[in-house]
Structure formats: structure tokens, C-alpha cells
Design a protein around this motif. Structure first.
Motif, PDB file in Angstrom:
ATOM      1  N   GLY A  64       0.799  -1.316  -0.103  1.00  0.00           N
ATOM      2  CA  GLY A  64      -0.090   0.031  -0.148  1.00  0.00           C
ATOM      3  C   GLY A  64       0.953   1.080   0.119  1.00  0.00           C
ATOM      4  N   LEU A  65       2.216   1.365   0.112  1.00  0.00           N
ATOM      5  CA  LEU A  65       2.910   2.407   0.049  1.00  0.00           C
ATOM      6  C   LEU A  65       2.895   3.030  -1.458  1.00  0.00           C
ATOM      7  N   ASP A  66       2.490   4.168  -1.389  1.00  0.00           N
ATOM      8  CA  ASP A  66       2.326   5.188  -2.649  1.00  0.00           C
ATOM      9  C   ASP A  66       3.694   5.740  -2.985  1.00  0.00           C
ATOM     10  N   THR A  67       4.355   5.112  -4.046  1.00  0.00           N
ATOM     11  CA  THR A  67       5.637   5.363  -4.457  1.00  0.00           C
ATOM     12  C   THR A  67       5.841   7.077  -4.695  1.00  0.00           C
ATOM     13  N   ASN A  68       4.528   7.551  -4.928  1.00  0.00           N
ATOM     14  CA  ASN A  68       4.622   8.921  -5.240  1.00  0.00           C
ATOM     15  C   ASN A  68       4.582  10.031  -4.360  1.00  0.00           C
ATOM     16  N   LYS A  69       3.998   9.611  -3.215  1.00  0.00           N
ATOM     17  CA  LYS A  69       3.607  10.269  -2.185  1.00  0.00           C
ATOM     18  C   LYS A  69       4.273   9.509  -0.689  1.00  0.00           C
ATOM     19  N   ALA A  70       5.449   9.018  -0.560  1.00  0.00           N
ATOM     20  CA  ALA A  70       5.847   8.220   0.536  1.00  0.00           C
ATOM     21  C   ALA A  70       6.793   8.959   1.234  1.00  0.00           C
ATOM     22  N   TYR A  71       6.636   8.932   2.343  1.00  0.00           N
ATOM     23  CA  TYR A  71       7.656   9.694   3.282  1.00  0.00           C
ATOM     24  C   TYR A  71       8.244   8.743   4.235  1.00  0.00           C
ATOM     25  N   ALA A  72       9.567   9.129   4.648  1.00  0.00           N
ATOM     26  CA  ALA A  72      10.035   8.236   5.809  1.00  0.00           C
ATOM     27  C   ALA A  72      10.522   8.878   6.826  1.00  0.00           C
ATOM     28  N   PHE A  73      10.073   8.283   8.047  1.00  0.00           N
ATOM     29  CA  PHE A  73      10.436   9.055   9.480  1.00  0.00           C
ATOM     30  C   PHE A  73      11.438   8.159  10.344  1.00  0.00           C
TER      31      PHE A  73
ATOM     32  N   ALA B 242      19.683  -1.568  24.774  1.00  0.00           N
ATOM     33  CA  ALA B 242      20.114  -1.332  23.379  1.00  0.00           C
ATOM     34  C   ALA B 242      19.411  -0.263  22.684  1.00  0.00           C
ATOM     35  N   THR B 243      19.899   0.283  21.556  1.00  0.00           N
ATOM     36  CA  THR B 243      19.633   1.326  20.587  1.00  0.00           C
ATOM     37  C   THR B 243      19.419   0.811  19.491  1.00  0.00           C
ATOM     38  N   ILE B 244      18.375   1.062  18.672  1.00  0.00           N
ATOM     39  CA  ILE B 244      18.050   0.660  17.637  1.00  0.00           C
ATOM     40  C   ILE B 244      17.522   1.752  16.774  1.00  0.00           C
ATOM     41  N   LYS B 245      17.591   1.730  15.233  1.00  0.00           N
ATOM     42  CA  LYS B 245      17.101   2.621  14.267  1.00  0.00           C
ATOM     43  C   LYS B 245      15.818   1.955  13.914  1.00  0.00           C
ATOM     44  N   ILE B 246      14.953   2.662  13.692  1.00  0.00           N
ATOM     45  CA  ILE B 246      13.228   2.304  13.184  1.00  0.00           C
ATOM     46  C   ILE B 246      13.000   3.159  11.954  1.00  0.00           C
ATOM     47  N   LEU B 247      12.863   2.682  10.673  1.00  0.00           N
ATOM     48  CA  LEU B 247      12.432   3.615   9.552  1.00  0.00           C
ATOM     49  C   LEU B 247      10.736   3.434   9.682  1.00  0.00           C
ATOM     50  N   VAL B 248       9.994   4.475   9.610  1.00  0.00           N
ATOM     51  CA  VAL B 248       8.535   4.383   9.502  1.00  0.00           C
ATOM     52  C   VAL B 248       8.146   5.158   8.297  1.00  0.00           C
ATOM     53  N   TYR B 249       7.683   4.266   7.356  1.00  0.00           N
ATOM     54  CA  TYR B 249       7.200   4.802   5.706  1.00  0.00           C
ATOM     55  C   TYR B 249       5.692   4.915   6.023  1.00  0.00           C
ATOM     56  N   ALA B 250       5.291   6.117   5.484  1.00  0.00           N
ATOM     57  CA  ALA B 250       4.110   6.472   5.447  1.00  0.00           C
ATOM     58  C   ALA B 250       3.824   7.232   4.142  1.00  0.00           C
ATOM     59  N   ASN B 251       2.358   6.937   3.710  1.00  0.00           N
ATOM     60  CA  ASN B 251       1.965   7.944   2.647  1.00  0.00           C
ATOM     61  C   ASN B 251       1.416   9.117   3.236  1.00  0.00           C
ATOM     62  N   SER B 252       1.138  10.277   2.266  1.00  0.00           N
ATOM     63  CA  SER B 252       0.491  11.176   2.554  1.00  0.00           C
ATOM     64  C   SER B 252      -0.869  11.563   1.628  1.00  0.00           C
ATOM     65  N   ASN B 253      -1.766  12.687   2.006  1.00  0.00           N
ATOM     66  CA  ASN B 253      -2.602  13.089   1.214  1.00  0.00           C
ATOM     67  C   ASN B 253      -1.965  14.254   0.154  1.00  0.00           C
TER      68      ASN B 253
END
Length: 205
Positions: free
Chosen positions: A70-79, A123-134
Motif C-alpha cells: 500500500g505504499l504510494d511511491t509518489n507520495k511516500a515519506y520516511a520518518f 540497546a539502541t536501534i534505528k526504526i524507519l517509519v514509512y508513510a503515505n500522505s494526502n
């Protein structure tokens, strides 16, 4: 050229059940815990440099898109967020909530590593949150991120359910995001070709 979709006002909210250009690190602390909460130190959450994924050209992000339904490749963001387990027990992240006070409405589709990945004590880890936007516009936002965590989870049937929900979620923000540049791991950010792995800070820490 990207098309701008109609903007909307007010507070928007998306709760993560599936899976900022900033001036200073956003360090989160938990709100006061209720009297019945199970003992345990809340994780430390630092929000990194949010950015826009490189769109339909992929730029080597095909695997990310394929593994994020469901990730929209044209309106995707990474946090990117950095989670430090300050407790003496293993913890699990089971939910993330993004609230904005601007025009972008984020709908998180997946995270990497996935929910219910164990985070060992200390422990410390990196998490990438991928989101669509309107809206694909590069606009300003005030973003608040809430992380739900606990010590015990149920992964039956491929789900990720917290079984000790008495812990107070950790709130990071609000953080003012002045822009969402294309994701790039080049230094200095955001120069260079976009990648799927945005850095955490404008400068190495």
C-alpha cells in the motif's frame, strides 16, 4: 511535476496498526504513568531527519516498496526514529501514532524493522517509519509521534499485539518540520542521489 492535492486544515491523525527537517533532536519522555502501570523505564525516542522517498524512479528502493503493502511511491515519506531501551528487560514496539497540526495527513504503511522486533535491555536501534500522505507538496508541519511499547507481545497469526498494555506510551514532539527534502544518506544531507535510508541528523553524532 508533482500534482498538489487539495489541502485540509485542522489536526490529522493516523494510527499505525500495520507495520522532520528539524532544528534540534526531538527527545521524547513518557507522560506520568497511571498507578496501575507495570514497573519499567520507558524507552527514549529521538526523531531524526524526515524526508520524501524518491518516488516512482525507485532509486534502489524497490525492495522497500515491495515489502510495504500500500505504499504510494509518489507520495511516500520516511520518518527515522531512534529507540533506546532504558529498561532492564526486553521491550517491543507495537504501535506508532503520528499527529500533525498542518496540511499533511500521514498514513503509516510499514516500519523497518517490523513491529514486535525485540529490543534488548540497554540497546539502541534505528526504526524507519514509512508513510503515505494526502499531499506530495514539500510543506511545513508540526509533528507529534507517539510510541506504544511493552514487555510482552502476542505474534499469533503474524499479528503484533501488546499483552501488557499498562505502560504509558512515549510522546515525542511536537517537532517543527520546516521541509521534507528527498531522502539521501549523502553528507551533507540532503545532497546526493536519494536512497531509502535517511540519516538521523544533519551532522554525524
Amino acid at each position: 511535476m508533482e500534482e498538489l492535492e487539495p489541502q485540509k486544515s485542522g489536526v490529522s491523525r493516523r494510527t499505525v496498526t500495520k507495520a522532520m527537517a528539524w532544528a534540534v533532536p526531538a527527545i521524547a519522555i513518557a507522560a506520568p504513568a497511571p498507578a496501575f502501570a507495570i514497573s519499567g523505564s520507558p524507552p527514549r525516542v529521538v526523531i531524526g531527519q524526515a524526508c520524501k522517498l524518491p518516488g516512482a524512479s525507485n532509486q534502489g528502493c524497490g525492495d522497500v516498496y515491495a515489502n510495504c503493502p500500500g505504499l504510494d511511491t509518489n507520495k511516500a515519506y520516511a520518518f527515522p526514529i531512534q529507540i533506546t531501551n532504558t529498561d532492564d528487560q526486553t521491550i517491543y514496539i507495537t504501535d506508532v501514532d503520528i499527529t500533525t497540526a498542518g496540511t499533511l495527513d500521514f498514513d503509516v504503511r510499514c516500519i523497518s524493522p517490523a513491529f514486535c522486533t525485540p529490543i534488548a535491555a540497554g540497546a539502541t536501534i534505528k526504526i524507519l517509519v514509512y508513510a503515505n500522505s494526502n499531499n506530495s507538496a514539500n510543506t511545513e508541519e508540526d509533528v507529534t509521534l507517539t510510541v506504544t511499547w511493552g514487555h510482552s507481545v502476542d505474534t499469533t497469526g503474524g499479528t503484533c499485539t501488546l499483552t501488557d498494555p499498562d505502560h504509558t506510551p512515549v510522546v515525542a514532539g511536537p517537532v517543527h518540520v520546516s521541509s521534507f527534502p528527498p531522502c539521501s544518506s549523502k553528507n551533507p544531507f540532503p545532497q546526493g542521489a536519494p536512497t531509502c535510508d535517511p540519516p538521523f541528523y544533519p551532522n554525524p553524532v
